[in-house]
Design a protein around this motif. Sequence first.
Motif, PDB file in Angstrom:
ATOM      1  N   GLY A   1       0.822  -1.211   0.000  1.00 44.11           N
ATOM      2  CA  GLY A   1       0.000   0.000   0.000  1.00 44.11           C
ATOM      3  C   GLY A   1       0.853   1.257   0.000  1.00 44.11           C
ATOM      4  N   HIS A   2       1.937   1.228   0.756  1.00 44.45           N
ATOM      5  CA  HIS A   2       2.861   2.364   0.798  1.00 44.45           C
ATOM      6  C   HIS A   2       3.489   2.585  -0.574  1.00 44.45           C
ATOM      7  CE1 HIS A   2       6.089   5.015   2.060  1.00 44.45           C
ATOM      8  NE2 HIS A   2       6.997   4.120   1.722  1.00 44.45           N
ATOM      9  N   ALA A   3       3.907   1.503  -1.233  1.00 44.76           N
ATOM     10  CA  ALA A   3       4.499   1.616  -2.565  1.00 44.76           C
ATOM     11  C   ALA A   3       3.490   2.162  -3.570  1.00 44.76           C
ATOM     12  CB  ALA A   3       5.020   0.248  -3.016  1.00 44.76           C
ATOM     13  N   ASP A   4       2.228   1.746  -3.429  1.00 41.71           N
ATOM     14  CA  ASP A   4       1.186   2.222  -4.329  1.00 41.71           C
ATOM     15  C   ASP A   4       0.974   3.723  -4.170  1.00 41.71           C
ATOM     16  OD1 ASP A   4      -0.846   1.874  -6.280  1.00 41.71           O
ATOM     17  OD2 ASP A   4      -2.357   1.917  -4.694  1.00 41.71           O
ATOM     18  N   SER A   5       0.992   4.196  -2.906  1.00 43.53           N
ATOM     19  CA  SER A   5       0.813   5.633  -2.679  1.00 43.53           C
ATOM     20  C   SER A   5       1.981   6.434  -3.249  1.00 43.53           C
ATOM     21  CB  SER A   5       0.645   5.917  -1.185  1.00 43.53           C
ATOM     22  OG  SER A   5       1.848   5.652  -0.481  1.00 43.53           O
TER      23      SER A   5
END
Length: 258
Positions: free
Chosen positions: A217-221
Motif C-alpha cells: 500500500g505504501h508503494a502504491d501511494s
Amino acid sequence: MVGRDLWRTLPSFWQQSVRARAGWRFEEFLRAVEQGRCEAFWENHTATRMLRRWGDLVPAQRRHLVTVPAPGAPHEVLWRRFAGIVGIADGLCELTAPTANPSLGAAEIEVLRRVNRKLGDRYPLRTPYRRVVHRHLVDAVLKRRANELRFGVGPDRAGWVMDLAEQQIKELQDYPCRVVGDLDELRPAKLTPAGGGDVDDAHLLEVAIEAIVDMLGHADSLSERAEHPAEAAFSRLKHRAAGGVRRRVRRAIRRDAS
C-alpha cells in the motif's frame, strides 16, 4: 545529562541498536551487558559513566543531571526540568503536541531484526539504511502498527537491575553536580513482567505478511504521487496550512484564557 532507570533503558538501547541495523537478540544483548562486553551501553546510556566522561570537563556548578520521571508522570515534567536549567520561561514554548519516537512491539522489532540479518552487506551505512529501510519499513509500516506485544527485561533479572540501580544512585550521591528531579527515579518504580523478545513463529509470520501488505500500500501511494506530483504537492501544502491555522487558534485561545 539525562538519567533514566535501567529497567527502561536496557530494552530501549537494544531496540535502538536494531533500528540502527544490529541483528543480535535481546537475550544476547543482556548477556553482553552482564559480562561486560557492551561498553557502548555503559558509556552512552548510564548517567554515572557519562558524567565521569563529560562532567569533569566543566566546573561542578555547571554540571546538571536531569532524571527522567517514572512512567505515568505528565509529559511536561521532563521538559520543565530541562527548561529550568537553561532559563526558558513557562509558556514560551508550545507543549500541547509533544513529538514521540514510538517503540516497536516485540513482533515488529523481531521482523526488523531478521530483515537486518538477511540484508547482508546491503545498505551498510547509516544514511542509505535510513533512506530505504526506515523510510519504507520502519516509518511507513512498523511504527504505524498497534505493537501490542511488548517486551522487556524479564523478572529473572529484576534483582540484577535493582542492584545496578542502587549502585548508580550511591555513586551519583557522591558526585558533585546539581540533580534536577530525584535520584530515586533511577530506581525502577514498576518492575512490570515482560517477555524477553522471543515471539512465536506463527505470530511472527502473520505480522510479517501484514507488514508486506502494508508496504505494498505504501508503494502504491508513492507511485500515485510520482504520477500526479502537482496534486501531491497541493495536498502537502494544504496539510501544512491547516496545521498552521490550528496552532494559531490554540495560541489565541490561551491568550484569551490568560
